[in-house]
Design an enzyme around this catalytic site. Structure first.
Site, PDB file in Angstrom:
ATOM      1  N   ASN A 180       0.861  -1.184   0.000  1.00 25.16           N
ATOM      2  CA  ASN A 180       0.000   0.000   0.000  1.00 25.16           C
ATOM      3  C   ASN A 180       0.896   1.231   0.000  1.00 25.16           C
ATOM      4  O   ASN A 180       1.875   1.308   0.742  1.00 25.16           O
ATOM      5  CB  ASN A 180      -0.932   0.013   1.220  1.00 25.16           C
ATOM      6  CG  ASN A 180      -2.028   1.048   1.069  1.00 25.16           C
ATOM      7  OD1 ASN A 180      -1.748   2.241   0.938  1.00 25.16           O
ATOM      8  ND2 ASN A 180      -3.271   0.608   1.063  1.00 25.16           N
ATOM      9  N   ARG A 181       0.545   2.201  -0.822  1.00 23.29           N
ATOM     10  CA  ARG A 181       1.419   3.356  -1.025  1.00 23.29           C
ATOM     11  C   ARG A 181       1.048   4.569  -0.178  1.00 23.29           C
ATOM     12  O   ARG A 181       1.606   5.643  -0.353  1.00 23.29           O
ATOM     13  CB  ARG A 181       1.432   3.706  -2.516  1.00 23.29           C
ATOM     14  CG  ARG A 181       2.107   2.579  -3.296  1.00 23.29           C
ATOM     15  CD  ARG A 181       1.730   2.448  -4.714  1.00 23.29           C
ATOM     16  NE  ARG A 181       0.303   2.308  -4.919  1.00 23.29           N
ATOM     17  CZ  ARG A 181      -0.280   2.442  -6.099  1.00 23.29           C
ATOM     18  NH1 ARG A 181       0.431   2.726  -7.154  1.00 23.29           N
ATOM     19  NH2 ARG A 181      -1.577   2.292  -6.237  1.00 23.29           N
TER      20      ARG A 181
END
Length: 160
Positions: A40-41
């Site tokens: 997840n960024r």
């Protein structure tokens, strides 16, 4: 079987913006903290926007959020969900977002992805009377958005 949101919201009375996800991923529920899946960024986006060193620990992340007057939570308190799939969410019970707003100085709400936006619009907007701004999801499932493309869309957070 219903899954329960097990992560305490991050905020204090000085929080001015609120970023809402839909419901924590399996990895986040296990770690009991937001956006814990390594792909997840979310944290990379915030690190880049605010030009800070990599946030390694949960304590670092909490301190960063509070220092920048950012509150972080999710729309859903409990739901039925298969794994981490937003598309499988049903039987939703929402978190008390109004209470969080009342205990802070939140004046802007951003939703992380379409599902959080749809849920917020359906269950929360009438209560809070604060329109949200839907940002593209930082989830690895949103593969059409590169980190660079996410950063362009998420820059609006810096203007709050």
């Amino acid at each position: 079987m219903s899954e329960i949101h097990n992560i305490t919201p991050v905020y204090n009375q000085d929080s001015r913006i609120l970023i809402l996800g839909s419901f924590p991923s399996v990895k986040s529920r296990q770690a009991q903290f937001f956006y814990h899946h390594p792909q997840n960024r979310f944290w990379r986006v915030l690190e880049n926007l605010y030009q800070v060193e990599r946030l390694e620990t949960i304590e670092d992340k909490k301190a960063f959020l509070l220092e920048h007057h950012i509150a972080l939570w999710d729309v859903i308190e409990s739901c039925e969900i298969k794994g981490s799939s937003d598309s499988s969410i049903k039987d939703v019970k929402i978190n008390d977002i109004q209470k969080l707003i009342n205990e802070s100085h939140i004046h802007k709400i951003y939703t992380n992805g379409q599902k959080a936006h749809q849920l917020y619009q359906k269950y929360c907007l009438e209560i809070t009377q604060l329109e949200d701004i839907c940002l593209p999801s930082t989830s690895p499932a949103n593969a059409t958005y590169s980190l660079e493309k996410l950063l362009l869309s998420w820059q609006i957070v810096l203007q709050s």
